[in-house]
Design a protein around this motif. Sequence first.
Motif, PDB file in Angstrom:
ATOM      1  N   VAL A 158       1.031  -1.324   0.193  1.00 43.62           N
ATOM      2  CA  VAL A 158      -0.358  -0.220   0.532  1.00 43.62           C
ATOM      3  C   VAL A 158       0.875   1.247  -0.050  1.00 43.62           C
ATOM      4  O   VAL A 158       0.448   2.478  -0.690  1.00 43.62           O
ATOM      5  CB  VAL A 158      -0.924   0.242   1.168  1.00 43.62           C
ATOM      6  CG1 VAL A 158      -1.511   1.043   1.372  1.00 43.62           C
ATOM      7  CG2 VAL A 158      -1.991  -1.035   0.812  1.00 43.62           C
ATOM      8  N   GLU A 159       1.715   1.395   1.009  1.00 41.40           N
ATOM      9  CA  GLU A 159       2.933   2.575   1.101  1.00 41.40           C
ATOM     10  C   GLU A 159       3.485   2.771  -0.504  1.00 41.40           C
ATOM     11  O   GLU A 159       3.995   3.276  -1.056  1.00 41.40           O
ATOM     12  CB  GLU A 159       4.498   1.931   1.919  1.00 41.40           C
ATOM     13  CG  GLU A 159       3.362   2.189   3.249  1.00 41.40           C
ATOM     14  CD  GLU A 159       4.760   2.108   4.459  1.00 41.40           C
ATOM     15  OE1 GLU A 159       5.506   1.647   3.905  1.00 41.40           O
ATOM     16  OE2 GLU A 159       3.801   2.629   5.691  1.00 41.40           O
ATOM     17  N   GLN A 160       4.167   1.356  -0.822  1.00 47.42           N
ATOM     18  CA  GLN A 160       4.312   1.809  -2.044  1.00 47.42           C
ATOM     19  C   GLN A 160       3.612   2.049  -3.402  1.00 47.42           C
ATOM     20  O   GLN A 160       3.872   2.771  -4.374  1.00 47.42           O
ATOM     21  CB  GLN A 160       4.919   0.633  -2.962  1.00 47.42           C
ATOM     22  CG  GLN A 160       6.330  -0.602  -2.391  1.00 47.42           C
ATOM     23  CD  GLN A 160       6.419  -1.483  -3.077  1.00 47.42           C
ATOM     24  OE1 GLN A 160       5.529  -2.318  -3.183  1.00 47.42           O
ATOM     25  NE2 GLN A 160       7.768  -2.533  -1.845  1.00 47.42           N
ATOM     26  N   LEU A 161       3.107   1.490  -3.403  1.00 44.94           N
ATOM     27  CA  LEU A 161       0.972   2.494  -4.195  1.00 44.94           C
ATOM     28  C   LEU A 161       1.410   4.279  -4.050  1.00 44.94           C
ATOM     29  O   LEU A 161       0.909   4.793  -5.274  1.00 44.94           O
ATOM     30  CB  LEU A 161      -0.098   1.693  -3.745  1.00 44.94           C
ATOM     31  CG  LEU A 161      -0.134   0.095  -4.637  1.00 44.94           C
ATOM     32  CD1 LEU A 161      -1.727  -0.439  -4.247  1.00 44.94           C
ATOM     33  CD2 LEU A 161       0.183  -0.419  -5.712  1.00 44.94           C
ATOM     34  N   SER A 162       1.032   4.079  -3.036  1.00 50.34           N
ATOM     35  CA  SER A 162       1.002   5.046  -2.569  1.00 50.34           C
ATOM     36  C   SER A 162       1.532   5.839  -3.031  1.00 50.34           C
ATOM     37  O   SER A 162       1.582   7.362  -3.935  1.00 50.34           O
ATOM     38  CB  SER A 162       1.143   5.954  -0.757  1.00 50.34           C
ATOM     39  OG  SER A 162      -0.519   5.410  -0.197  1.00 50.34           O
ATOM     40  N   LEU A 194      -6.302   2.253  -4.883  1.00 49.84           N
ATOM     41  CA  LEU A 194      -5.442   2.446  -3.651  1.00 49.84           C
ATOM     42  C   LEU A 194      -6.550   2.393  -2.179  1.00 49.84           C
ATOM     43  O   LEU A 194      -6.782   1.897  -1.675  1.00 49.84           O
ATOM     44  CB  LEU A 194      -4.828   3.733  -3.539  1.00 49.84           C
ATOM     45  CG  LEU A 194      -4.260   4.041  -2.511  1.00 49.84           C
ATOM     46  CD1 LEU A 194      -3.182   2.978  -2.147  1.00 49.84           C
ATOM     47  CD2 LEU A 194      -3.156   5.319  -2.368  1.00 49.84           C
ATOM     48  N   SER A 195      -8.141   2.904  -2.388  1.00 54.25           N
ATOM     49  CA  SER A 195      -8.999   3.204  -0.727  1.00 54.25           C
ATOM     50  C   SER A 195      -9.356   1.607  -0.944  1.00 54.25           C
ATOM     51  O   SER A 195      -9.298   1.607   0.244  1.00 54.25           O
ATOM     52  CB  SER A 195     -10.394   3.935  -2.083  1.00 54.25           C
ATOM     53  OG  SER A 195     -10.789   3.883  -0.576  1.00 54.25           O
ATOM     54  N   GLU A 244      -8.794   8.787 -10.829  1.00 58.45           N
ATOM     55  CA  GLU A 244     -10.210   8.840 -10.149  1.00 58.45           C
ATOM     56  C   GLU A 244      -9.695   7.160  -9.855  1.00 58.45           C
ATOM     57  O   GLU A 244     -10.305   6.628  -9.111  1.00 58.45           O
ATOM     58  CB  GLU A 244     -10.763   8.922 -11.049  1.00 58.45           C
ATOM     59  CG  GLU A 244     -12.373   8.559 -10.651  1.00 58.45           C
ATOM     60  CD  GLU A 244     -13.331   8.892 -11.481  1.00 58.45           C
ATOM     61  OE1 GLU A 244     -14.019   8.331 -11.286  1.00 58.45           O
ATOM     62  OE2 GLU A 244     -13.093   9.615 -12.506  1.00 58.45           O
ATOM     63  N   THR A 245      -9.266   6.325 -11.059  1.00 60.29           N
ATOM     64  CA  THR A 245      -9.309   5.197 -11.099  1.00 60.29           C
ATOM     65  C   THR A 245      -8.257   4.031  -9.790  1.00 60.29           C
ATOM     66  O   THR A 245      -8.391   3.604  -8.996  1.00 60.29           O
ATOM     67  CB  THR A 245      -8.940   4.358 -12.879  1.00 60.29           C
ATOM     68  OG1 THR A 245     -10.009   4.537 -13.515  1.00 60.29           O
ATOM     69  CG2 THR A 245      -8.877   2.721 -12.423  1.00 60.29           C
ATOM     70  N   LEU A 246      -6.889   5.191 -10.168  1.00 62.31           N
ATOM     71  CA  LEU A 246      -5.926   4.584  -8.974  1.00 62.31           C
ATOM     72  C   LEU A 246      -6.273   4.689  -7.870  1.00 62.31           C
ATOM     73  O   LEU A 246      -6.048   4.453  -6.998  1.00 62.31           O
ATOM     74  CB  LEU A 246      -4.472   5.156  -9.734  1.00 62.31           C
ATOM     75  CG  LEU A 246      -3.850   5.024 -10.505  1.00 62.31           C
ATOM     76  CD1 LEU A 246      -2.657   5.697 -11.215  1.00 62.31           C
ATOM     77  CD2 LEU A 246      -3.865   3.624 -10.511  1.00 62.31           C
TER      78      LEU A 246
END
Length: 360
Positions: free
Chosen positions: A319-323, A348-349, A342-344
């Motif tokens: 999750v941190e990598q995606l952020s 992520l949410s 919007e998709t990302l």
Amino acid sequence: MANKYGHHVPPGRTYWPRISRQFGVSTGLSASSSDTFPEWLSFRDQRQCELATNFGEGQFELDFEGLAACLGVSPKIISQIASSPNRHYRSFEIAKKSGGSRTISSPRVFLKVIQWFLLDFILTSLPVHHAVHSFSFGRSVVTNAQTHEGQAFVGSLDIEDYFGSVTTSAIFELLVGSGFRNHEARLIARLSTKDGGLPQGAPTSAVLSNAVLYPFDEQINKECARAGLTYTRYADDITISGADRRELLRVMALAEGLLAKHNLHVNKEKTRVVSQGSQQRVTGVVVNQTAKPSRYFRRLVRAKFHNAALSEDHNKVKVEQLSGYLSYLQMFPSLKGSKLFETLAHDLSRARQKDPPMLI
């Protein structure tokens, strides 16, 4: 002059906390500490350091005693570290995207505290050329790439062993030329280098490397301006772009020669000139029209977010990598307002809402 001692930090941050807190929490400048242990508390200003070290007013020197007074420790500690700095690093390898590995030499805690102090208080006035986009506030790989948008030709040079090739003697000469006394420059150079060069992993390496290359940046930037070309540098990545290919090749050859005078050498395998007919990249960013990540990179990131949203597992690191990926993409003005964000953000949410594993 670079050696006008005193902090150059935002209002409200007046002095460093006691060294024991640096060990226990982090390194770097902190807000005023409520601790009052005199044996660990640094002095509030230059005059207090002068009084503690028996210097007259305005005569403070950054020697063993002066630096120790700034940090609130024994001069013997500073002397011991400066006499054998190599012993105060831990080294490890990390994989490079291009293959192979890179050696990171991270200073151990006490030396790191010293280096952060030097960075925050002493080295702030060293010159950084306006064409440099690395290690500078408000600058990034994106601003570096944007400078070369829509050019007919983009030329790239890569400096081999960028940090390691900046020698202790080069730093000494830089500091003496910036107004430091010889013994001050010698001490700072010793505390900032390992094995005779700048270690990749030390807080001070970035600002010192940029300052050492200031004369090179200035000369190449002026030559590019005369030739109708654009020049930027991001750490070891040099980019020159423009409409005249012959002039571009000439200035690139000149840059290689000037680098050699600084004990820096170019990686021939990474030297290239790319026209508009091919994909032009600057620090990993496509610049043929507007600066943006490659289509392949965007698809790869989109897949990572999608897979994380579908996964049943909670993975805090992922999750941190995606952020981090999302923050990187948000740096590009060319992507603002696109459906991609919007998709990302939605994926992520969903990934963040996964239940963490229960502790037994």
